[in-house]
Design a protein around this motif. Structure first.
Motif, PDB file in Angstrom:
ATOM      1  N   LYS A 143     -26.779 -29.144   4.424  1.00 60.56           N
ATOM      2  CA  LYS A 143     -27.528 -29.914   5.471  1.00 60.56           C
ATOM      3  C   LYS A 143     -27.483 -31.286   5.565  1.00 60.56           C
ATOM      4  O   LYS A 143     -28.068 -32.058   6.402  1.00 60.56           O
ATOM      5  N   ILE A 144     -26.742 -31.769   4.643  1.00 63.07           N
ATOM      6  CA  ILE A 144     -26.809 -33.340   4.487  1.00 63.07           C
ATOM      7  C   ILE A 144     -25.559 -33.954   5.105  1.00 63.07           C
ATOM      8  O   ILE A 144     -24.562 -33.465   5.106  1.00 63.07           O
ATOM      9  N   GLY A 145     -26.011 -34.857   5.963  1.00 60.55           N
ATOM     10  CA  GLY A 145     -25.032 -35.482   7.092  1.00 60.55           C
ATOM     11  C   GLY A 145     -24.742 -36.945   6.516  1.00 60.55           C
ATOM     12  O   GLY A 145     -25.205 -37.290   5.697  1.00 60.55           O
ATOM     13  N   PHE A 146     -24.049 -37.375   7.274  1.00 57.03           N
ATOM     14  CA  PHE A 146     -23.661 -38.812   7.263  1.00 57.03           C
ATOM     15  C   PHE A 146     -24.486 -39.847   7.582  1.00 57.03           C
ATOM     16  O   PHE A 146     -24.268 -41.276   7.213  1.00 57.03           O
ATOM     17  N   GLN A 169     -39.079 -43.190  -3.838  1.00 56.46           N
ATOM     18  CA  GLN A 169     -38.505 -42.925  -2.455  1.00 56.46           C
ATOM     19  C   GLN A 169     -37.261 -43.732  -2.079  1.00 56.46           C
ATOM     20  O   GLN A 169     -36.866 -44.233  -3.085  1.00 56.46           O
ATOM     21  N   GLY A 170     -36.737 -43.220  -1.106  1.00 51.05           N
ATOM     22  CA  GLY A 170     -35.530 -44.181  -0.761  1.00 51.05           C
ATOM     23  C   GLY A 170     -34.746 -43.265   0.272  1.00 51.05           C
ATOM     24  O   GLY A 170     -35.194 -42.638   1.284  1.00 51.05           O
ATOM     25  N   GLU A 171     -33.418 -42.985   0.312  1.00 55.36           N
ATOM     26  CA  GLU A 171     -32.607 -42.393   1.520  1.00 55.36           C
ATOM     27  C   GLU A 171     -31.318 -41.864   0.701  1.00 55.36           C
ATOM     28  O   GLU A 171     -30.771 -42.374  -0.266  1.00 55.36           O
ATOM     29  N   PHE A 172     -30.742 -40.943   1.642  1.00 52.69           N
ATOM     30  CA  PHE A 172     -29.695 -40.184   0.979  1.00 52.69           C
ATOM     31  C   PHE A 172     -28.825 -39.926   2.239  1.00 52.69           C
ATOM     32  O   PHE A 172     -28.986 -39.744   3.360  1.00 52.69           O
ATOM     33  N   LYS A 173     -27.464 -39.795   1.804  1.00 48.82           N
ATOM     34  CA  LYS A 173     -26.535 -39.272   2.972  1.00 48.82           C
ATOM     35  C   LYS A 173     -25.240 -39.045   2.236  1.00 48.82           C
ATOM     36  O   LYS A 173     -25.042 -39.202   1.014  1.00 48.82           O
ATOM     37  N   LYS A 174     -24.539 -38.144   3.119  1.00 42.71           N
ATOM     38  CA  LYS A 174     -23.042 -37.982   2.582  1.00 42.71           C
ATOM     39  C   LYS A 174     -22.053 -38.983   2.556  1.00 42.71           C
ATOM     40  O   LYS A 174     -22.254 -39.709   3.623  1.00 42.71           O
ATOM     41  N   ASP A 175     -21.229 -39.259   1.754  1.00 44.07           N
ATOM     42  CA  ASP A 175     -20.115 -40.302   1.712  1.00 44.07           C
ATOM     43  C   ASP A 175     -19.051 -39.645   2.056  1.00 44.07           C
ATOM     44  O   ASP A 175     -18.802 -38.619   2.484  1.00 44.07           O
ATOM     45  N   LYS A 176     -17.898 -40.554   2.355  1.00 46.74           N
ATOM     46  CA  LYS A 176     -16.635 -40.099   2.874  1.00 46.74           C
ATOM     47  C   LYS A 176     -15.867 -39.385   1.798  1.00 46.74           C
ATOM     48  O   LYS A 176     -14.814 -38.426   2.214  1.00 46.74           O
ATOM     49  N   GLY A 199     -17.281 -37.032   0.139  1.00 46.34           N
ATOM     50  CA  GLY A 199     -18.189 -35.699  -0.005  1.00 46.34           C
ATOM     51  C   GLY A 199     -19.118 -35.459  -0.885  1.00 46.34           C
ATOM     52  O   GLY A 199     -20.030 -34.447  -1.203  1.00 46.34           O
ATOM     53  N   LEU A 200     -19.424 -36.794  -1.624  1.00 50.94           N
ATOM     54  CA  LEU A 200     -20.568 -36.650  -2.453  1.00 50.94           C
ATOM     55  C   LEU A 200     -21.759 -37.367  -1.822  1.00 50.94           C
ATOM     56  O   LEU A 200     -21.825 -37.664  -0.714  1.00 50.94           O
ATOM     57  N   VAL A 201     -22.955 -36.851  -2.349  1.00 50.80           N
ATOM     58  CA  VAL A 201     -24.218 -37.411  -1.692  1.00 50.80           C
ATOM     59  C   VAL A 201     -24.619 -38.839  -2.290  1.00 50.80           C
ATOM     60  O   VAL A 201     -24.852 -38.704  -3.686  1.00 50.80           O
ATOM     61  N   ASP A 202     -24.757 -39.930  -1.469  1.00 51.02           N
ATOM     62  CA  ASP A 202     -25.353 -41.050  -1.905  1.00 51.02           C
ATOM     63  C   ASP A 202     -26.656 -41.104  -1.892  1.00 51.02           C
ATOM     64  O   ASP A 202     -27.139 -40.970  -0.831  1.00 51.02           O
ATOM     65  N   ILE A 203     -27.503 -41.650  -2.944  1.00 48.89           N
ATOM     66  CA  ILE A 203     -28.829 -41.611  -3.131  1.00 48.89           C
ATOM     67  C   ILE A 203     -29.243 -42.973  -3.488  1.00 48.89           C
ATOM     68  O   ILE A 203     -28.550 -43.378  -4.653  1.00 48.89           O
TER      69      ILE A 203
END
Length: 124
Positions: free
Chosen positions: A7-10, A25-32, A34-38
């Motif tokens: 469910k995690i997008g870019f 607290q912070g943010e997260f997203k999928k990187d190029k 396929g890992l999730v960047d936190i």
């Protein structure tokens, strides 16, 4: 707080949680790759033990954290990041916070009283 990898997008998504008064607290997203960047921050105060006298004391926390998360075994190599592996298809932010708190507690801490003692080793 758990989030499914699928469910995690870019686009960055924000997160915020608290455990025993410690704020994460912070943010997260999928990187190029396929890992999730936190990218996050841990704030508040934490009770630690002085490594010289064993007294407990409080330290202020304001730790920036940049991690990557993998859905399963990570076979690559990233020297500049810690890559956390999760095996149930979910990222557990509570587990990340607990791990970071444990790591901070295991660090070397000296209380104010012991910092004032000059030549500490000579006294023993």
């Amino acid at each position: 707080m758990k989030i499914e990898f699928k469910k995690i997008g870019f686009e960055p998504k924000k997160f915020q949680l608290s455990k025993n008064g410690i704020e994460f607290q912070g943010e997260f997203k999928k990187d190029k790759d396929g890992l999730v960047d936190i990218l996050g921050n841990i704030k508040n105060e934490l009770n630690v033990t002085c490594d010289r006298c064993s007294k407990e004391f409080m330290i202020k926390l304001d730790e920036n954290i940049h991690l990557k998360a993998s859905d399963g075994l990570y076979k690559g190599h990233l020297e500049e990041y810690d890559v956390l592996e999760f095996y149930d298809g979910m990222i557990d932010f509570d587990e990340i916070l607990e791990s970071e708190i444990a790591s901070i507690k295991l660090d070397y801490h000296i209380c104010n009283e012991c910092e004032k003692i000059e030549d500490f080793e000579k006294e023993f």
